[in-house]
Scaffold this motif. Structure first.
Motif, PDB file in Angstrom:
ATOM      1  N   PRO A  90       0.808  -1.231   0.000  1.00 25.95           N
ATOM      2  CA  PRO A  90       0.000   0.000   0.000  1.00 25.95           C
ATOM      3  C   PRO A  90       0.841   1.281   0.000  1.00 25.95           C
ATOM      4  CG  PRO A  90      -0.217  -1.171   2.097  1.00 25.95           C
ATOM      5  CD  PRO A  90       0.540  -2.069   1.165  1.00 25.95           C
ATOM      6  N   GLY A 122      -0.622   1.988  -3.153  1.00 26.59           N
ATOM      7  CA  GLY A 122      -1.955   2.173  -2.593  1.00 26.59           C
ATOM      8  C   GLY A 122      -2.688   3.327  -3.259  1.00 26.59           C
ATOM      9  N   GLU A 172      -8.134   5.640  -1.551  1.00 28.55           N
ATOM     10  CA  GLU A 172      -9.243   5.149  -0.735  1.00 28.55           C
ATOM     11  C   GLU A 172      -8.884   3.886   0.058  1.00 28.55           C
ATOM     12  OE1 GLU A 172      -9.082   4.829  -3.949  1.00 28.55           O
ATOM     13  OE2 GLU A 172      -9.699   2.815  -4.529  1.00 28.55           O
ATOM     14  N   VAL A 173      -7.757   3.223  -0.277  1.00 30.42           N
ATOM     15  CA  VAL A 173      -7.462   1.987   0.461  1.00 30.42           C
ATOM     16  C   VAL A 173      -6.665   2.257   1.732  1.00 30.42           C
ATOM     17  CG1 VAL A 173      -7.420   0.694  -1.700  1.00 30.42           C
ATOM     18  CG2 VAL A 173      -5.269   1.409  -0.660  1.00 30.42           C
TER      19      VAL A 173
END
Lengths: 425, 377
Positions: B201, B205, B208-209
């Protein structure tokens, strides 16, 4: 390879020891076509199985169950052999699923832990639920939009499968209309109907692609005198004057393609027209009871034709009221659709209500998914709909947004036979 | 680590320096069976290989790029199984490829512009080789894929360094051009990267994650700044972090021993990536360069399947046939959307184009999902 065919009711509770060497089942398709266990004969209970095999396809005159999942596919392969193989695989999977078994020969929970199951599993432990699966072939299977004879079938396209004309007032969306193939799944349990379509779509990956699909509930027609007439989302009984399975002579005349009608591969089949008819519910609901009944031509409560007392009293188009005007007006729906106004043409309707959520403008996106089977749309659906499109007072509250036309071949008569075999022979 | 199981001749032992892009291949003094390096003269239109018949064993190619485009050099076995490759051979330099080749027929390929099937040539390797046992075939598959991962991580490091430099020097146009190229190497080995859950991430990433309290960093943060405001003046620290995160993941990926099942599932996961993120345009929502990622995911999936090919051919030949035709359909369908050396933007594709791509991916992903069980047998 071990082939265990288990009814879903018994699949649960069997210790799922992986069947050796099942990982590549389905790669060839041959593995999909295992032998077939005949189901229980169709019984009175909503959970029973309906026999898949027969002279005609099930799902046409079969008593209409409460739930629908209808899907239209585009064929994405150019390879005729792959298309034929798919129809064989589909037939085998359909025979199994309508009998309450898993889609594949291995099943949802009996395969290798490293392999995706050959059944998606959401119908495990559910009964057959009256599931019927009915296939149809669209005009574009015979020739595509550019006029190409895609699979060497163009010569075999039935004359009765003539493209529908444009009807006044329709607002068809091409992306949810047409299709090379269709499958109608009807069942008493929506999960069973969805499971069937989902598994057929999966089996078809690479050969067909889902073009559009429609969920429906609350059948709007009865196909047997045993069934009470249901109501559509206008709140009116719908299908009172429908063709019924008991009308054997009428079915020969109006529904089934007869020997000599041509082409021979369609004998025992029928032509299917689907129309997604959006209802403008909110304005309809503000319409007075009297006007609603006048527009339809029936009493909302009893379903009786105006001027009569009971639902099944004959429609009297000549009856007049105290003011000497016809009880059933010139623009009433039942008058325009009446066989007497259409050279005796009848339809076997088995439509469903639909609600696709809402449209972002505070209105329900709802209406009727109209389904009608007939012997020849040129002499049945087309003239009737031409009348309705021109004159029906209900048009103010309706929008035809999708249209489909399909040739539904005769039934799969015995194991080894498959959907549309005569077309490809 | 080099595989020596292929060859019947006495192995020269494990060799270091596998023709990694990025560090300049080391000549470790091992002598190849052909007695000297084979010169490969690559240009934008030609790929002259000095010798097309060699003896089995370690073969060394010396690849010189005198063209104007960055090129790659591959040695393929049947079904485009990568026996060895050097990536990112920039104009004007030479790179060496050391590759262990058992007897058989192969193809060499230069890929000017790093696209397409490349300029192919036949290569015959003579000598004797013992038939592989089942387990050796699986081990050979993972070794082969390991080499692929190493070649990709080398190029990823190179291109990320260039991208980061462009960001830090305020070269917006240069950074924009490098963004999809650097990501190509990332996307080809995405399932490997995802093994390292905490790094993924940070590098890749989307906004929104991220969990509450996590800073938005990595490729997509820089993408957002490059394409929305065009202001990268404050992104130096973000760029530095991206490079150090990439260095860390490269080291981990090269050290990770993958199992044959990892390869099989990775091939499926790469197509899942395409189906869920690239078809929809969610991945590169600011730059719309999703098709670069799409193609890289497919190439990565193909590489994993190619590594497993000998095993699959032995155990499930019909499955191999359907995979080959599935990949061919995806390549043809995606190939319609080429633009120069790269791809059309996602926003230039119609709904019908996207549906065709989705159908092609679904048609390939179904048979790919059956590979793991075949490998696990």
């Amino acid at each position: 390879m071990t082939e265990k065919r288990l009814s879903r009711r018994r699949a649960i509770g069997i210790a799922g020891a992986g069947v050796a060497g099942v990982g590549i089942a389905g790669v060839t398709g041959a593995a999909l076509r295992g032998a077939f266990d005949p189901p229980l004969s169709a019984g009175a209970s909503p959970s029973d199985a309906v026999d898949f095999h027969g002279e005609h396809q099930a799902g046409i005159t079969t008593e209409v169950p409460d739930r629908l999942h209808f899907v239209a596919f585009d064929v994405v392969t150019k390879d005729r052999a792959r298309l034929v193989e798919l129809l064989q695989d589909w037939t085998a999977a359909a025979a199994r699923m309508t009998a309450g078994q898993d889609a594949g020969v291995i099943g949802a929970v009996n395969g290798s832990p490293e392999a995706p199951p050959d059944d998606t599993g959401e119908a495990l432990s559910l009964p057959p639920s009256g599931l019927t699966l009915t296939v149809g072939f669209g005009p574009s299977l015979f020739r595509d939009a550019d006029g190409r004879d895609r699979f060497g079938l163009a010569e075999r396209r039935p004359a009765a499968l003539a493209d529908l004309p444009r009807f006044p007032g329709e607002a068809l969306r091409p992306e949810i209309s047409g299709g090379d193939l269709c499958v109608q799944a009807c069942a008493n349990d929506p999960q069973v109907a969805v499971h069937a379509i989902r598994n057929l779509a999966r089996i078809g990956m690479g050969v067909v692609s889902v073009r559009w699909s429609q969920l429906g509930f609350g059948r709007t027609s009865s196909t047997s005198r045993d069934q009470a007439t249901p109501r559509n989302l206008f709140g009116f009984k719908d299908g009172t004057a429908n063709l019924k399975i008991e009308d054997t002579a009428l079915l020969r005349e109006q529904l089934w393609v007869q020997p000599g009608d041509g082409p021979e591969w369609m004998t025992g089949g029928a032509y299917l027209v689907t129309r997604k008819i959006r209802m403008i519910i909110e304005t309809w609901d503000r319409t007075s009871l009297g006007e609603q009944e006048e527009l339809v031509g029936r009493a909302k409560g009893s379903g009786a034709p105006l001027g009569q007392h009971d639902e099944f009293d004959p429609i009297n188009l000549k009856a007049t009221g105290p003011d000497d005007r016809p009880r059933i007006t010139e623009t009433a729906h039942v008058r325009l659709a009446h066989p007497d106004q259409n050279n005796g043409a009848r339809l076997l309707r088995r439509g469903y209500n639909y609600v696709d959520g809402s449209d972002g403008l505070g209105r329900l996106d709802a209406g009727l998914f109209f389904i009608a089977y007939q012997r020849d749309p040129r002499r049945q659906f087309v003239p009737i709909q031409t009348q309705l499109a021109r004159h029906d007072g209900l048009n103010e509250y309706l929008r035809h947004v999708s249209s489909g036309l399909f040739a539904c071949p005769p039934g799969v008569r015995e194991p080894g036979d498959f959907w549309g075999r005569a077309l490809f022979d | 680590m080099r595989t020596t199981r292929f060859v019947a001749l006495a192995a020269a032992g494990a060799l270091a320096g596998i023709g990694l892009a990025g560090c300049g291949a080391k000549d470790d003094g091992s002598k190849d069976a052909a007695g000297g390096a084979i010169a490969v003269k690559a240009t934008d239109t030609a790929c002259e290989v000095g010798s097309t018949t060699v003896g089995a064993g370690t073969v060394v190619f010396n690849v010189t790029n005198s063209g104007a485009k960055v090129t790659e050099f591959y040695v393929y076995a049947a079904g485009d199984r990568v026996m060895g490759e050097v990536e990112n051979v920039v104009p004007g330099i030479s790179r060496e490829l050391h590759v262990e080749l058992p007897a058989g027929t192969y193809e060499t390929a230069c890929k000017p512009g790093m696209i397409g099937k490349g300029i192919r040539g036949a290569l015959t390797v003579s000598g004797s080789s013992a038939p592989l046992t089942d387990n050796a075939a699986l081990a050979a598959a993972t070794d082969s894929y390991q080499r692929y991962v190493q070649s990709q991580t080398g190029a990823l490091l190179d291109k990320t360094t260039e991208f980061v430099t462009a960001v830090k020097t305020g070269d917006v146009a240069g950074a924009k051009a490098l963004f999809p190229v650097a990501r190509t190497y990332w996307e080809r080995i995405e399932p490997v990267a995802e093994i390292f859950g905490d790094l993924d991430p940070k590098i890749d990433g989307r906004e929104e994650v991220l969990e509450e309290g996590m800073e938005f960093t990595g490729f997509h943060r820089l993408e957002k700044d490059l394409w929305t405001t065009g202001d990268i003046s404050k992104d130096g620290p973000i760029a530095d972090r991206l490079l150090s995160d990439v260095k860390e993941i490269v080291a981990k990926a090269n050290a990770e021993r993958l199992s044959p099942l990892n390869l099989a599932n990775g091939a499926k996961e790469l197509l899942d990536e395409v189906a869920t993120g690239k078809i929809t345009g969610e991945e590169d929502r600011y730059s719309h360069t999703d098709l670069w990622d799409f193609n890289a995911n497919v190439e990565g999936s193909k590489a994993a399947i190619a590594a497993l090919r000998p095993v699959l051919t032995e155990r499930a030949p019909e499955l191999v046939t359907s995979l080959d035709s599935g990949f061919a359909t995806v390549d043809t369908t995606l190939g319609k959307h080429r633009a120069g050396d790269g791809w059309k933007l996602h926003t230039e594709l119609s709904q019908a184009d996207l549906k065709d791509l989705s159908d092609a991916i679904n048609a390939l992903a179904e048979p790919i999902s059956k590979v793991a069980a075949v490998v696990a047998k």
